[in-house]
Scaffold this motif. Structure first.
Motif, PDB file in Angstrom:
ATOM      1  N   CYS A 182       0.808  -1.224   0.000  1.00  0.00           N
ATOM      2  CA  CYS A 182       0.000   0.000   0.000  1.00  0.00           C
ATOM      3  C   CYS A 182       0.845   1.281   0.000  1.00  0.00           C
ATOM      4  CB  CYS A 182      -0.937   0.004   1.203  1.00  0.00           C
ATOM      5  SG  CYS A 182      -2.044  -1.418   1.295  1.00  0.00           S
ATOM      6  N   GLU A 183       1.866   1.328   0.854  1.00  0.00           N
ATOM      7  CA  GLU A 183       2.636   2.576   0.969  1.00  0.00           C
ATOM      8  C   GLU A 183       3.386   2.901  -0.317  1.00  0.00           C
ATOM      9  OE1 GLU A 183       2.766   0.417   3.591  1.00  0.00           O
ATOM     10  OE2 GLU A 183       2.212   1.566   5.391  1.00  0.00           O
ATOM     11  N   ALA A 241      -1.547   8.366 -11.801  1.00  0.00           N
ATOM     12  CA  ALA A 241      -2.811   8.991 -12.220  1.00  0.00           C
ATOM     13  C   ALA A 241      -2.584   9.938 -13.400  1.00  0.00           C
ATOM     14  CB  ALA A 241      -3.436   9.744 -11.048  1.00  0.00           C
ATOM     15  N   GLU A 242      -1.514  10.728 -13.353  1.00  0.00           N
ATOM     16  CA  GLU A 242      -1.262  11.645 -14.471  1.00  0.00           C
ATOM     17  C   GLU A 242      -0.948  10.872 -15.745  1.00  0.00           C
ATOM     18  OE1 GLU A 242       1.490  14.770 -13.459  1.00  0.00           O
ATOM     19  OE2 GLU A 242      -0.045  15.827 -12.293  1.00  0.00           O
ATOM     20  N   PHE A 270      -9.495   8.996  -6.928  1.00  0.00           N
ATOM     21  CA  PHE A 270      -8.478   9.981  -7.309  1.00  0.00           C
ATOM     22  C   PHE A 270      -8.599  10.314  -8.799  1.00  0.00           C
ATOM     23  CE2 PHE A 270      -3.660  10.790  -7.614  1.00  0.00           C
ATOM     24  CZ  PHE A 270      -3.800  12.105  -7.228  1.00  0.00           C
ATOM     25  N   HIS A 325      -0.770  -4.011  -7.646  1.00  0.00           N
ATOM     26  CA  HIS A 325      -1.260  -3.772  -6.292  1.00  0.00           C
ATOM     27  C   HIS A 325      -2.732  -3.349  -6.283  1.00  0.00           C
ATOM     28  CE1 HIS A 325      -1.318  -3.002  -2.070  1.00  0.00           C
ATOM     29  NE2 HIS A 325      -1.833  -1.804  -2.312  1.00  0.00           N
ATOM     30  N   PHE A 374       1.032   4.123  -2.881  1.00  0.00           N
ATOM     31  CA  PHE A 374       0.615   5.513  -2.614  1.00  0.00           C
ATOM     32  C   PHE A 374       1.691   6.508  -3.066  1.00  0.00           C
ATOM     33  CE2 PHE A 374       0.234   9.224   0.195  1.00  0.00           C
ATOM     34  CZ  PHE A 374      -1.053   9.623  -0.126  1.00  0.00           C
ATOM     35  N   GLU A 375       2.951   6.145  -2.861  1.00  0.00           N
ATOM     36  CA  GLU A 375       4.053   7.031  -3.249  1.00  0.00           C
ATOM     37  C   GLU A 375       4.002   7.373  -4.741  1.00  0.00           C
ATOM     38  OE1 GLU A 375       6.531   8.635  -1.577  1.00  0.00           O
ATOM     39  OE2 GLU A 375       5.331   8.062   0.166  1.00  0.00           O
ATOM     40  N   LEU A 376       3.570   6.414  -5.547  1.00  0.00           N
ATOM     41  CA  LEU A 376       3.564   6.597  -7.002  1.00  0.00           C
ATOM     42  C   LEU A 376       2.210   7.003  -7.558  1.00  0.00           C
ATOM     43  CD1 LEU A 376       5.677   3.446  -7.970  1.00  0.00           C
ATOM     44  CD2 LEU A 376       6.405   5.830  -8.178  1.00  0.00           C
ATOM     45  N   LEU A 377       1.217   7.113  -6.674  1.00  0.00           N
ATOM     46  CA  LEU A 377      -0.163   7.276  -7.140  1.00  0.00           C
ATOM     47  C   LEU A 377      -0.370   8.534  -7.988  1.00  0.00           C
ATOM     48  CD1 LEU A 377      -2.838   5.817  -6.993  1.00  0.00           C
ATOM     49  CD2 LEU A 377      -3.406   7.144  -4.947  1.00  0.00           C
ATOM     50  N   ASP A 378       0.297   9.641  -7.626  1.00  0.00           N
ATOM     51  CA  ASP A 378       0.137  10.886  -8.384  1.00  0.00           C
ATOM     52  C   ASP A 378       0.716  10.751  -9.792  1.00  0.00           C
ATOM     53  OD1 ASP A 378       2.454  10.625  -6.761  1.00  0.00           O
ATOM     54  OD2 ASP A 378       3.018  12.691  -7.151  1.00  0.00           O
ATOM     55  N   GLN A 379       1.894  10.103  -9.889  1.00  0.00           N
ATOM     56  CA  GLN A 379       2.499   9.907 -11.215  1.00  0.00           C
ATOM     57  C   GLN A 379       1.673   8.924 -12.046  1.00  0.00           C
ATOM     58  OE1 GLN A 379       6.883   9.250 -11.043  1.00  0.00           O
ATOM     59  NE2 GLN A 379       6.582   9.544  -8.868  1.00  0.00           N
ATOM     60  N   CYS A 390      -7.010   0.251  -1.910  1.00  0.00           N
ATOM     61  CA  CYS A 390      -6.186   1.089  -2.798  1.00  0.00           C
ATOM     62  C   CYS A 390      -6.858   1.260  -4.158  1.00  0.00           C
ATOM     63  CB  CYS A 390      -4.782   0.503  -2.958  1.00  0.00           C
ATOM     64  SG  CYS A 390      -3.766   0.728  -1.471  1.00  0.00           S
TER      65      CYS A 390
END
Lengths: 76, 202
Positions: A19-20, A30-31, A63, A49, A23-28, A56
């Motif tokens: 999960c962690e 999503a874009e 998101f 994941h 989450f660290e990569l979630l912004d990249q 998630c």
């Protein structure tokens, strides 16, 4: 073919960063998705994941849904 | 890094008056994101959660703002700042909505329930046509998993308890519980792959 119920029980052999790390990569991630890039080739671990982790996956869907509304541009 | 992200960083690191104005703008943005996500999921939420959406969104925005400011130095500009900041509030509101929706629901974590659940769960799966395979799966769970692994697998997979809700009840974290779940699944697969009768399941 393995059923969805069995897949949820047994998971897959693919590497899963957890999960962690997801989450660290979630912004990249999503874009990349919103730009039409192939997330499987750029973020294979994130794709694995969010297929395995329902929380998630739900967060990621939310998101992406928010980002698709252009909420930052519209000021709404 | 794009110009808009640079401007956000500069403002958030500026003197008090400029910083305070930037924090207020950021909070407003995070609150909009929280409300948008809560609104999107509103139809699937229980009435008691819908009644408190306003407070839940405000709490999510407050905590996300704190997380963003605490982690500001880790932002590398690999995405837009607003995208990066928004993921914190999506996580906050999403977790709060799940937690609130499960607030009054009992989660039975006793060892006695897992086998009954496993039986009904596996019976519901039409792909598992052979009783022999169902028995082998149940046996694999009984023999290869620890009590904690069995309990977490049962709750998350069979009872569909959200992993962050379960983590909250157990005083653990989502990441730690996911690791237990991941290890349990790996052990089950290893046990089943050694058995030819279950080969077709994997």
């Amino acid at each position: 073919m393995k059923s969805r119920l069995l897949e949820r029980l047994l998971g897959t052999y693919s590497p899963d960063p957890g999960c962690e790390a997801c989450f660290e990569l979630l912004d990249q991630y999503a874009e990349a998705v919103l730009c039409g890039e192939d997330p499987v080739s750029r973020f294979p671990d994130v794709v694995t994941h969010i297929r395995q982790c329902e929380a998630c996956r739900e967060d990621t869907e939310g998101f992406l849904a928010v980002l698709r509304t252009n909420i930052f541009q519209s000021g709404k | 890094m794009d110009k808009e992200s640079e401007d956000w960083l500069e403002a958030l690191r500026a003197e008090a008056s400029v910083r305070d104005e930037a924090l207020a703008r950021l909070h407003s943005l995070l609150l909009r994101v929280a409300r948008a996500e809560a609104g999107r999921r509103r139809g699937n939420l229980p009435p008691q959660t819908v009644a408190e959406l306003g407070d839940l969104c405000m709490q999510a925005a407050n905590d996300a703002l704190e997380a963003v400011t605490r982690k500001l130095d880790s932002f590398q500009g690999l995405s837009r700042f607003t995208t990066w900041a928004s993921k914190f509030v999506v996580l906050e509101i999403s977790s709060r909505l799940r937690s609130h929706a499960w607030r009054d629901r009992r989660i039975d974590l006793s060892a006695a329930t897992w086998e009954q659940l496993a039986s009904s769960y596996l019976t519901a799966d039409r792909a598992l046509e052979q009783q022999e395979q169902k028995n082998l799966l149940r046996e694999a769970m009984a023999q290869n998993l620890t009590d904690r692994q069995r309990m977490i697998l049962t709750a998350v997979v069979m009872e569909e308890v959200p992993i962050d809700v379960l983590a909250e009840r157990l005083g653990s974290s989502r990441g730690r519980l996911y690791k237990v779940l991941h290890d349990a699944r790996s052990k089950l697969r290893r046990a089943l792959v050694q058995d030819q009768q279950t080969e077709g399941l994997l």
